[in-house]
Design a protein around this motif. Structure first.
Motif, PDB file in Angstrom:
ATOM      1  N   LYS A 231       0.811  -1.223   0.000  1.00  0.00           N
ATOM      2  CA  LYS A 231       0.000   0.000   0.000  1.00  0.00           C
ATOM      3  C   LYS A 231       0.846   1.275   0.000  1.00  0.00           C
ATOM      4  CE  LYS A 231      -0.994  -0.227   5.007  1.00  0.00           C
ATOM      5  NZ  LYS A 231      -0.489  -1.584   5.287  1.00  0.00           N
ATOM      6  N   GLU A 232       2.132   1.142   0.363  1.00  0.00           N
ATOM      7  CA  GLU A 232       2.980   2.338   0.317  1.00  0.00           C
ATOM      8  C   GLU A 232       3.332   2.751  -1.126  1.00  0.00           C
ATOM      9  OE1 GLU A 232       7.219   1.764   1.497  1.00  0.00           O
ATOM     10  OE2 GLU A 232       6.535  -0.204   2.147  1.00  0.00           O
ATOM     11  N   PHE A 233       3.135   1.831  -2.075  1.00  0.00           N
ATOM     12  CA  PHE A 233       3.316   2.195  -3.483  1.00  0.00           C
ATOM     13  C   PHE A 233       2.029   2.853  -3.969  1.00  0.00           C
ATOM     14  CE2 PHE A 233       3.141   1.004  -8.106  1.00  0.00           C
ATOM     15  CZ  PHE A 233       4.162   1.846  -8.517  1.00  0.00           C
ATOM     16  N   THR A 234       1.944   4.135  -3.696  1.00  0.00           N
ATOM     17  CA  THR A 234       0.728   4.868  -4.041  1.00  0.00           C
ATOM     18  C   THR A 234       0.906   5.636  -5.338  1.00  0.00           C
ATOM     19  OG1 THR A 234       1.461   6.821  -2.842  1.00  0.00           O
ATOM     20  CG2 THR A 234       0.168   5.206  -1.596  1.00  0.00           C
ATOM     21  N   ARG A 235      -0.204   6.071  -5.853  1.00  0.00           N
ATOM     22  CA  ARG A 235      -0.234   6.923  -7.032  1.00  0.00           C
ATOM     23  C   ARG A 235       0.556   8.215  -6.776  1.00  0.00           C
ATOM     24  NH1 ARG A 235      -6.126   8.565  -9.366  1.00  0.00           N
ATOM     25  NH2 ARG A 235      -6.386   6.307  -9.538  1.00  0.00           N
ATOM     26  N   GLU A 236       0.430   8.715  -5.566  1.00  0.00           N
ATOM     27  CA  GLU A 236       1.124   9.959  -5.196  1.00  0.00           C
ATOM     28  C   GLU A 236       2.636   9.753  -5.144  1.00  0.00           C
ATOM     29  OE1 GLU A 236      -1.597   8.739  -3.565  1.00  0.00           O
ATOM     30  OE2 GLU A 236      -2.904  10.146  -4.636  1.00  0.00           O
ATOM     31  N   PHE A 237       3.039   8.615  -4.584  1.00  0.00           N
ATOM     32  CA  PHE A 237       4.464   8.284  -4.535  1.00  0.00           C
ATOM     33  C   PHE A 237       5.033   8.244  -5.948  1.00  0.00           C
ATOM     34  CE2 PHE A 237       7.621   4.968  -5.245  1.00  0.00           C
ATOM     35  CZ  PHE A 237       8.651   5.376  -4.411  1.00  0.00           C
ATOM     36  N   LEU A 238       4.328   7.564  -6.838  1.00  0.00           N
ATOM     37  CA  LEU A 238       4.791   7.430  -8.216  1.00  0.00           C
ATOM     38  C   LEU A 238       4.930   8.798  -8.879  1.00  0.00           C
ATOM     39  CD1 LEU A 238       5.213   5.230 -10.626  1.00  0.00           C
ATOM     40  CD2 LEU A 238       2.990   6.064 -11.337  1.00  0.00           C
ATOM     41  N   LYS A 239       3.921   9.607  -8.738  1.00  0.00           N
ATOM     42  CA  LYS A 239       3.928  10.938  -9.361  1.00  0.00           C
ATOM     43  C   LYS A 239       5.092  11.782  -8.831  1.00  0.00           C
ATOM     44  CE  LYS A 239       2.156  14.383 -11.765  1.00  0.00           C
ATOM     45  NZ  LYS A 239       3.058  14.664 -12.905  1.00  0.00           N
ATOM     46  N   LYS A 240       5.322  11.699  -7.536  1.00  0.00           N
ATOM     47  CA  LYS A 240       6.401  12.461  -6.903  1.00  0.00           C
ATOM     48  C   LYS A 240       7.772  12.000  -7.428  1.00  0.00           C
ATOM     49  CE  LYS A 240       7.999  12.856  -2.396  1.00  0.00           C
ATOM     50  NZ  LYS A 240       7.883  11.935  -1.303  1.00  0.00           N
ATOM     51  N   GLU A 241       7.947  10.691  -7.539  1.00  0.00           N
ATOM     52  CA  GLU A 241       9.216  10.142  -8.036  1.00  0.00           C
ATOM     53  C   GLU A 241       9.436  10.526  -9.494  1.00  0.00           C
ATOM     54  OE1 GLU A 241      11.825   8.165  -6.526  1.00  0.00           O
ATOM     55  OE2 GLU A 241      10.848   9.237  -4.899  1.00  0.00           O
ATOM     56  N   LEU A 242       8.367  10.501 -10.283  1.00  0.00           N
ATOM     57  CA  LEU A 242       8.482  10.863 -11.703  1.00  0.00           C
ATOM     58  C   LEU A 242       9.002  12.279 -11.850  1.00  0.00           C
ATOM     59  CD1 LEU A 242       5.157   9.434 -13.210  1.00  0.00           C
ATOM     60  CD2 LEU A 242       7.449   8.488 -13.431  1.00  0.00           C
ATOM     61  N   ARG A 243       8.537  13.153 -10.992  1.00  0.00           N
ATOM     62  CA  ARG A 243       8.923  14.555 -11.071  1.00  0.00           C
ATOM     63  C   ARG A 243      10.389  14.735 -10.664  1.00  0.00           C
ATOM     64  NH1 ARG A 243       5.754  17.694  -7.153  1.00  0.00           N
ATOM     65  NH2 ARG A 243       4.315  15.985  -7.527  1.00  0.00           N
ATOM     66  N   ARG A 244      10.822  13.908  -9.719  1.00  0.00           N
ATOM     67  CA  ARG A 244      12.163  14.029  -9.139  1.00  0.00           C
ATOM     68  C   ARG A 244      13.266  13.496 -10.054  1.00  0.00           C
ATOM     69  NH1 ARG A 244      15.405  11.451  -5.461  1.00  0.00           N
ATOM     70  NH2 ARG A 244      14.353   9.454  -5.645  1.00  0.00           N
ATOM     71  N   ARG A 245      12.933  12.510 -10.894  1.00  0.00           N
ATOM     72  CA  ARG A 245      13.957  11.807 -11.666  1.00  0.00           C
ATOM     73  C   ARG A 245      13.961  12.218 -13.125  1.00  0.00           C
ATOM     74  NH1 ARG A 245      15.260   7.061  -8.694  1.00  0.00           N
ATOM     75  NH2 ARG A 245      16.595   6.559 -10.440  1.00  0.00           N
ATOM     76  N   ARG A 246      15.052  12.856 -13.545  1.00  0.00           N
ATOM     77  CA  ARG A 246      15.141  13.283 -14.945  1.00  0.00           C
ATOM     78  C   ARG A 246      15.706  12.169 -15.799  1.00  0.00           C
ATOM     79  NH1 ARG A 246      13.251  17.421 -16.586  1.00  0.00           N
ATOM     80  NH2 ARG A 246      13.807  16.994 -18.729  1.00  0.00           N
ATOM     81  N   THR A 247      14.885  11.199 -16.103  1.00  0.00           N
ATOM     82  CA  THR A 247      15.349  10.085 -16.919  1.00  0.00           C
ATOM     83  C   THR A 247      14.187   9.531 -17.730  1.00  0.00           C
ATOM     84  OG1 THR A 247      16.522   7.959 -16.852  1.00  0.00           O
ATOM     85  CG2 THR A 247      14.935   8.383 -15.094  1.00  0.00           C
ATOM     86  N   ARG A 248      14.514   8.664 -18.662  1.00  0.00           N
ATOM     87  CA  ARG A 248      13.449   8.062 -19.457  1.00  0.00           C
ATOM     88  C   ARG A 248      12.655   7.091 -18.592  1.00  0.00           C
ATOM     89  NH1 ARG A 248      17.286   6.933 -24.697  1.00  0.00           N
ATOM     90  NH2 ARG A 248      17.121   9.022 -25.570  1.00  0.00           N
ATOM     91  N   ILE A 249      11.361   7.039 -18.884  1.00  0.00           N
ATOM     92  CA  ILE A 249      10.466   6.258 -18.031  1.00  0.00           C
ATOM     93  C   ILE A 249      10.861   4.769 -17.999  1.00  0.00           C
ATOM     94  CG2 ILE A 249       8.736   5.952 -19.878  1.00  0.00           C
ATOM     95  CD1 ILE A 249       8.149   6.314 -16.047  1.00  0.00           C
ATOM     96  N   LYS A 250      11.332   4.240 -19.128  1.00  0.00           N
ATOM     97  CA  LYS A 250      11.735   2.826 -19.140  1.00  0.00           C
ATOM     98  C   LYS A 250      12.884   2.574 -18.173  1.00  0.00           C
ATOM     99  CE  LYS A 250      12.341  -1.467 -20.368  1.00  0.00           C
ATOM    100  NZ  LYS A 250      12.555  -1.971 -21.714  1.00  0.00           N
ATOM    101  N   SER A 251      13.898   3.468 -18.201  1.00  0.00           N
ATOM    102  CA  SER A 251      15.036   3.337 -17.281  1.00  0.00           C
ATOM    103  C   SER A 251      14.573   3.381 -15.829  1.00  0.00           C
ATOM    104  CB  SER A 251      16.039   4.463 -17.511  1.00  0.00           C
ATOM    105  OG  SER A 251      16.420   4.520 -18.857  1.00  0.00           O
TER     106      SER A 251
END
Length: 277
Positions: free
Chosen positions: A142-162
């Motif tokens: 349950k800690e893998f939330t939609r919000e967690f994912l969105k936050k990580e996406l914003r933080r990491r400047r890399t291609r989504i596959k990587s």
DNA sequence: ACGTAATCCTGGAGGC
DNA sequence: TGCCTCCAGGATTACG
């Protein structure tokens, strides 16, 4: 290739078989597959230990809990297999370790490419081991939330596959489930993580959970080498939409699936359903 | 601090 | 048929 669903299937298939058994002897044919401690120490420490009732898993790491507070940590990497079998079953090629059990049977570790590793550690220290310490959340927790994912996406400047392959982001995805999740979310593998919209992030979150749960439900993907702890193949390969399907028609639009390299890894995708943007 | 590239290893595929 | 070359791939390391 054992990813989270395959490792989980191995755990489930071995758990009831190994529970309560004791390791009476160890044949170590390839000492280099033992990461820690030194081979003779490994054999000395593990001999006589009894399997606990429950096995564990963290990401792609298999955790075999033993008596006296010890845990055998195994990573199968590409072609590793852990098989519980009769002692008289012919020893297959590339078998590197045989654990002799007190019911007369064997637990064997075989690995064609020899990338897999075994390690013995105090159970209390497993979560702090290199490789496990920095793992991201379990995709089905349950800690893998939609919000967690969105936050990580914003933080990491890399291609989504990587990012999907980065175990520090979320634990357990490999090349197969990463491509399948991106297809289901209709996201091109080369898109930059921070560029994904909130809607796309939500879709990806859902897709990751669905493909991982689907993989477990079908007892893993037996693409080439993978089998469970009793040597049985999984069936999720019949449900793959893009992985290893270059040139075959997309199940949604019929256009041929394409393959490109992203961060040195094959990436299968539908050029029509997954636009680069 | 971050990201990318080389590394390990063998069987299978493809070229000629 | 057979020899050769290339390639897959997870995590670690080495480098920019």
């Amino acid at each position: 290739m054992p990813e989270l669903p395959e490792v989980e299937t191995v755990v489930r298939s071995l758990e009831q078989k190994l529970s309560g058994l004791t390791i009476t002897a160890v044949d170590l044919f390839k000492p280099e597959v033992i990461r820690f401690p030194k081979p003779d120490q490994f054999i000395e420490q593990i001999t006589g230990k009894q399997f606990q009732k429950k096995l564990g898993r963290r990401g792609k790491y298999l955790l075999i809990h033993l008596s006296d507070g010890l845990t055998l940590v195994i990573h199968l990497r590409m072609t590793g297999r852990l098989i519980y079998c009769e002692a008289d079953l012919p020893v297959e090629k590339h078998t590197h370790v045989i654990f002799h059990l007190d019911n007369g049977k064997h637990l064997r570790f075989a690995d064609t490419r020899r990338f897999g590793r075994l390690q013995l550690a105090p159970t209390a220290e497993v979560s702090a081991l290199p490789g496990i310490r920095d793992l991201g959340p379990e995709p089905l927790d349950k800690e893998f939330t939609r919000e967690f994912l969105k936050k990580e996406l914003r933080r990491r400047r890399t291609r989504i596959k990587s990012l999907l392959l980065d175990q520090c982001f979320v634990a357990g995805l490999g090349n197969i489930y990463a491509d399948e999740a991106l297809f289901r979310a209709k996201i091109h593998p080369e898109r930059l993580a921070p560029d994904l919209t909130t809607r796309e992030a939500a879709g990806l979150h859902k897709a990751i959970i669905e493909v991982i749960a689907g993989g477990i439900k079908h007892r893993g993907t037996s693409f080439r080498d993978y089998v469970d702890g009793e040597g049985r193949a999984g069936s999720f390969q019949h449900h793959l939409k893009v992985y290893n399907r270059e040139g075959l028609p997309c199940s949604h639009c019929g256009r041929p699936i394409e393959r490109i390299k992203v961060a040195g890894r094959s990436s299968y995708y539908c050029p029509s359903c997954q636009k680069p943007k």
